[in-house]
Design an enzyme around this catalytic site. Structure first.
Site, PDB file in Angstrom:
ATOM      1  CB  ILE A  48       0.545   6.524   2.096  1.00  0.00           C
ATOM      2  CG1 ILE A  48       1.991   6.781   2.518  1.00  0.00           C
ATOM      3  CG2 ILE A  48      -0.161   5.581   3.078  1.00  0.00           C
ATOM      4  CD1 ILE A  48       2.137   7.640   3.772  1.00  0.00           C
ATOM      5  CB  CYS A  49      -2.972   3.126  -1.113  1.00  0.00           C
ATOM      6  SG  CYS A  49      -4.663   2.756  -1.559  1.00  0.00           S
ATOM      7  CG  LEU A  50      -4.433   5.127   5.549  1.00  0.00           C
ATOM      8  CD1 LEU A  50      -4.718   3.671   5.880  1.00  0.00           C
ATOM      9  CD2 LEU A  50      -3.382   5.674   6.529  1.00  0.00           C
ATOM     10  CG  ASN A  77      -1.784  -1.275   1.237  1.00  0.00           C
ATOM     11  OD1 ASN A  77      -1.525  -2.131   2.062  1.00  0.00           O
ATOM     12  ND2 ASN A  77      -2.724  -1.422   0.317  1.00  0.00           N
ATOM     13  CD  GLN A  79      -0.144   4.496  -4.154  1.00  0.00           C
ATOM     14  OE1 GLN A  79      -1.246   4.694  -3.697  1.00  0.00           O
ATOM     15  NE2 GLN A  79       0.314   5.170  -5.194  1.00  0.00           N
TER      16      GLN A  79
END
Length: 195
Positions: free
Chosen positions: A88-90, A80, A123
């Site tokens: 950052i994939c959040l 991610n 990500q």
């Protein structure tokens, strides 16, 4: 307009609790409160354990009503997190952000993401595929990247300054760069090379 009083309060909250949480947020070397550096320890029981990860934080004009922009400055191997850019994939850094959240809670969420990757919402597709298809290789690579990029070497400050001076950088600049990135030689070298 950024609520700088709130940012100051958040920085104080983080520094009060740093011994317990290990999470630190400080202004970048220029002292501007819209550009910060967050530091999180790698979670125990993960390939990131014993690593110290630096995250660049940029506060948009609408903060705290808009989420902070964060990306890893420390290279990390995680489904991610982009292995190239540190993106950052959040969800809380995007559409799930709430003004009730703080920089510290956002960094705690990033730290939790290190503990619990979400390979189905990646990500970095290459890392996600490795995580799903060859977990042991993923763990080995993540550990190697942690050892290489997220651990401050056992060299003392003077030895690190000397190494950078031997590479041709002025001593004062080398010292300032090391100080600005918390003693991490690799990040200091990147900082010096990028001007």
């Amino acid at each position: 307009m950024i609520d700088f009083a709130r940012v100051q309060k958040e920085l104080q909250e983080c520094s009060r609790d740093v011994e317990k949480s290990g999470i630190k947020v400080t202004p970048k070397s220029d002292g501007c409160l819209a550009r910060l550096i967050g530091t999180i320890p790698g979670p125990s029981g993960t390939p990131y354990e014993d690593g110290t990860f630096q995250i660049e934080i940029t506060l948009p004009d609408g903060y705290p009503f808009e989420p902070p922009k964060m990306h890893f400055a420390t290279k990390v191997w995680h489904p991610n997190i982009s292995s190239q850019s540190g993106a950052i994939c959040l969800d809380i850094l995007k559409d799930q952000w709430s003004p009730a959240l703080t920089l510290k809670t956002a960094l705690l969420s990033v730290q939790a993401l290190l503990s619990a990757p979400q390979p189905d919402d990646p990500q970095d597709a290459v890392v996600a595929q490795q995580y799903l298809r060859d977990y042991q290789t993923f763990v080995g690579t993540a550990r190697y990247w942690t050892e290489t990029f997220a651990k401050t070497s056992s060299l003392g400050v003077e030895e690190k300054v000397q190494k950078l001076v031997e590479m041709g950088f002025p001593e004062a600049q080398a010292r300032n760069a090391l100080e600005a990135v918390g003693g991490d030689e690799n990040l200091a070298l990147e900082k010096l090379c990028s001007g």
